[in-house]
Scaffold this motif. Structure first.
Motif, PDB file in Angstrom:
ATOM      1  N   SER A   1       0.826  -1.209   0.000  1.00 63.45           N
ATOM      2  CA  SER A   1       0.000   0.000   0.000  1.00 63.45           C
ATOM      3  C   SER A   1       0.858   1.256   0.000  1.00 63.45           C
ATOM      4  CB  SER A   1      -0.932  -0.011   1.219  1.00 63.45           C
ATOM      5  OG  SER A   1      -1.789  -1.135   1.191  1.00 63.45           O
ATOM      6  N   VAL A   2       1.934   1.257   0.778  1.00 60.36           N
ATOM      7  CA  VAL A   2       2.842   2.412   0.791  1.00 60.36           C
ATOM      8  C   VAL A   2       3.491   2.597  -0.572  1.00 60.36           C
ATOM      9  CG1 VAL A   2       5.024   3.279   1.734  1.00 60.36           C
ATOM     10  CG2 VAL A   2       3.269   2.394   3.270  1.00 60.36           C
ATOM     11  N   VAL A   3       3.936   1.489  -1.178  1.00 66.78           N
ATOM     12  CA  VAL A   3       4.558   1.575  -2.504  1.00 66.78           C
ATOM     13  C   VAL A   3       3.574   2.157  -3.516  1.00 66.78           C
ATOM     14  CG1 VAL A   3       5.465   0.223  -4.423  1.00 66.78           C
ATOM     15  CG2 VAL A   3       6.203  -0.284  -2.098  1.00 66.78           C
ATOM     16  N   TYR A   4       2.339   1.655  -3.514  1.00 69.27           N
ATOM     17  CA  TYR A   4       1.344   2.138  -4.474  1.00 69.27           C
ATOM     18  C   TYR A   4       1.005   3.606  -4.243  1.00 69.27           C
ATOM     19  CZ  TYR A   4      -2.905   2.460  -7.213  1.00 69.27           C
ATOM     20  OH  TYR A   4      -3.860   2.850  -8.126  1.00 69.27           O
ATOM     21  N   ALA A   5       0.844   3.971  -2.964  1.00 67.41           N
ATOM     22  CA  ALA A   5       0.533   5.359  -2.654  1.00 67.41           C
ATOM     23  C   ALA A   5       1.664   6.291  -3.071  1.00 67.41           C
ATOM     24  CB  ALA A   5       0.249   5.511  -1.156  1.00 67.41           C
ATOM     25  N   ALA A   6       2.900   5.884  -2.803  1.00 71.92           N
ATOM     26  CA  ALA A   6       4.044   6.720  -3.167  1.00 71.92           C
ATOM     27  C   ALA A   6       4.188   6.848  -4.681  1.00 71.92           C
ATOM     28  CB  ALA A   6       5.322   6.152  -2.552  1.00 71.92           C
TER      29      ALA A   6
ATOM     30  N   ALA B   1      -2.852   0.513   4.223  1.00 67.53           N
ATOM     31  CA  ALA B   1      -1.585   0.517   4.952  1.00 67.53           C
ATOM     32  C   ALA B   1      -1.799   0.780   6.436  1.00 67.53           C
ATOM     33  CB  ALA B   1      -0.649   1.572   4.364  1.00 67.53           C
ATOM     34  N   LEU B   2      -2.712   1.677   6.754  1.00 67.48           N
ATOM     35  CA  LEU B   2      -2.990   2.036   8.147  1.00 67.48           C
ATOM     36  C   LEU B   2      -3.524   0.850   8.930  1.00 67.48           C
ATOM     37  CD1 LEU B   2      -3.161   4.411  10.213  1.00 67.48           C
ATOM     38  CD2 LEU B   2      -5.506   4.757   9.421  1.00 67.48           C
ATOM     39  N   THR B   3      -4.565   0.209   8.399  1.00 68.28           N
ATOM     40  CA  THR B   3      -5.166  -0.920   9.105  1.00 68.28           C
ATOM     41  C   THR B   3      -4.277  -2.163   9.034  1.00 68.28           C
ATOM     42  OG1 THR B   3      -6.432  -1.362   7.087  1.00 68.28           O
ATOM     43  CG2 THR B   3      -7.528  -0.114   8.821  1.00 68.28           C
TER      44      THR B   3
END
Length: 455
Positions: free
Chosen positions: A110-115, A299-301
């Motif tokens: 999720s972090v990779v996709y968001a970034a 990513a948060l959850t």
């Protein structure tokens, strides 16, 4: 015992059934079908709706197994705890180790996709800066506790729901304007005998199951839940059902707007093309923004669930209890586990390729699903002898079906994913051999060992 005087290794029970359902839906996301829609539609030969219904059936069997095990063992640790208690401690360790891969990858992916999404939108800010920003923000929110995480999830969930509703409305409006009201009812989008085949449908269902990955994290919050014996089971099943309704409606309306699944230029992003066709360029921008929000919510959850799995393993001494069994007295959260997950997400987002992370995601998840289904059979059917009448369905038939479907998917993953996944399990087996001094000790009996020279 009051919460104020709770032991330092116990969590506060503050979550209701509504909180659990919201947690699960935020983790999965009402827009979960967007990234995989084109691939599912092409793989199933235009039967994405049926593919999701098949996937739901299989996931419900596994969701029921998680619910039954949470009623027997209402504690943190989820998959690790269930297999540890129902099968044996060494299998439990390997199950936890396999699920660690999944739990690491959900927030990391999720972090990779968001970034990547943010970097494409604002290329002046480098990718690494976005990865650091998102990881730090997610970690700090989780450190302050699940109540803060739930509030942030409420906002993110509202945005994702707005996008899902808007997409369906615009798709319906586009269809009506092109074909009239009768255009909304197209049975071929559910079943087309000219294109239907069982094997493509099953393969499509296997891909569609990606939209459900992470639902098991609900059971990891058993010690945060006020009534875990009842609410974990109900919430897990309801999340799977609601998720299916959202996905089925999304893929059906998407097929109405763009019925020719063979003409997709890029199946992975065709949902954005469909959004632009139905609502114009502004809808394309809005959907891109929502996919960014969905990634951050996941990513948060995901990070919250991973830290609870580490907490369960740390308590049993299979990983360092000094680090992972610690609970912050101020926020009642496993802060060291949260910081560790933040470091993993940050490092992984800077060095790992997106495609490899995606390929590995299913390996750990389905390995854990298989073992949880088998744990239900061992605990309820073999130990407690729940074999009379309808009880045999929940203690044997349903978990056996769930294990069979998950095994089929697991064995049909790509060679690269299997190589990396079994390599991860091999590392876990070596670590287990060290912890148990050549398998002469059991993981449960090595608390002092893990707290000493191996911590």
């Amino acid at each position: 015992m009051s919460q104020a005087n709770a032991p330092p290794h116990e969590l506060k029970r503050i979550l209701t059934r509504r909180d659990l359902i919201l947690y699960g839906l935020v983790l999965l996301g009402p827009t979960a079908a967007y990234p995989v829609y084109g691939i599912v539609q092409q793989t199933s030969h235009g039967h994405a709706v049926l593919a999701y219904l098949v996937a739901m059936t299989a996931m419900l069997f596994t969701a029921a197994s998680y619910g039954k095990m949470s009623s027997a063992y209402p504690s943190a640790g989820s998959t690790y705890t269930y297999t540890n208690r129902a099968l044996n401690t060494q299998v439990g360790f390997l199950a936890g180790w396999a699920m660690l891969l999944d739990y690491f990858l959900i927030p990391l992916l999720s972090v990779v996709y968001a970034a990547l999404t943010a970097n494409r939108t604002v290329p002046q800010v480098p990718y690494a800066a976005w990865a650091i920003l998102f990881t730090v923000a997610i970690t700090l929110i989780n450190v302050r506790g699940l109540r803060v995480t739930a509030r942030a999830g409420n906002v993110m969930m509202a945005l994702m729901c707005a996008c899902a509703v808007l997409f369906v409305f615009l798709a319906a409006w586009h269809t009506i304007s092109q074909h009239g009201w009768a255009g909304l009812v197209q049975f071929r989008n559910v079943y087309n005998p000219a294109e239907f085949a069982v094997k493509p449908l099953v393969l499509g269902a296997a891909i569609a199951s990606l939209s459900y990955i992470g639902f098991d994290a609900i059971s990891a919050l058993a010690e945060d839940t006020i009534r875990p014996e009842r609410d974990i089971s109900i919430a897990t099943i309801l999340v799977c059902v609601v998720q299916t309704l959202l996905c089925v409606l999304t893929v059906y309306m998407a097929a109405l707007v763009w019925p020719d699944f063979q003409s997709y230029k890029d199946p992975e992003t065709v949902i954005l093309d469909i959004g632009a066709l139905a609502g114009g360029p502004w809808m394309l921008g809005f959907m891109t923004f929502i996919l960014l929000v969905a990634a951050l919510a996941s990513a948060l959850t995901g990070q919250a669930g991973a830290s609870r799995l580490l907490l369960g393993m740390g308590r049993d001494g299979v990983i360092s209890p000094r680090i992972f069994a610690h609970i912050d007295p101020r926020y009642s959260t496993p802060v060291r586990g949260i910081y560790f997950m933040g470091a993993v997400s940050l490092l992984g987002s800077l060095v790992l390729r997106f495609q490899l992370v995606v390929e590995l995601l299913n390996f750990g998840a389905f390995a854990g699903f298989i073992l949880v289904n088998l744990s239900v059979i061992r605990h309820f059917y073999l130990r407690q002898h729940q074999r009379a009448g309808l009880a045999v369905l929940g203690s044997l038939v349903f978990p056996l079906l769930g294990a069979g479907f998950c095994t089929y998917i697991w064995l049909n993953l790509s060679a690269k994913a299997q190589l990396a996944g079994f390599g991860w399990l091999g590392c876990g087996l070596i670590y287990l051999a060290i912890l148990t001094r050549g398998f002469r000790l059991t993981p449960r009996s090595m608390d002092s060992l893990a707290a000493g020279d191996l911590s």
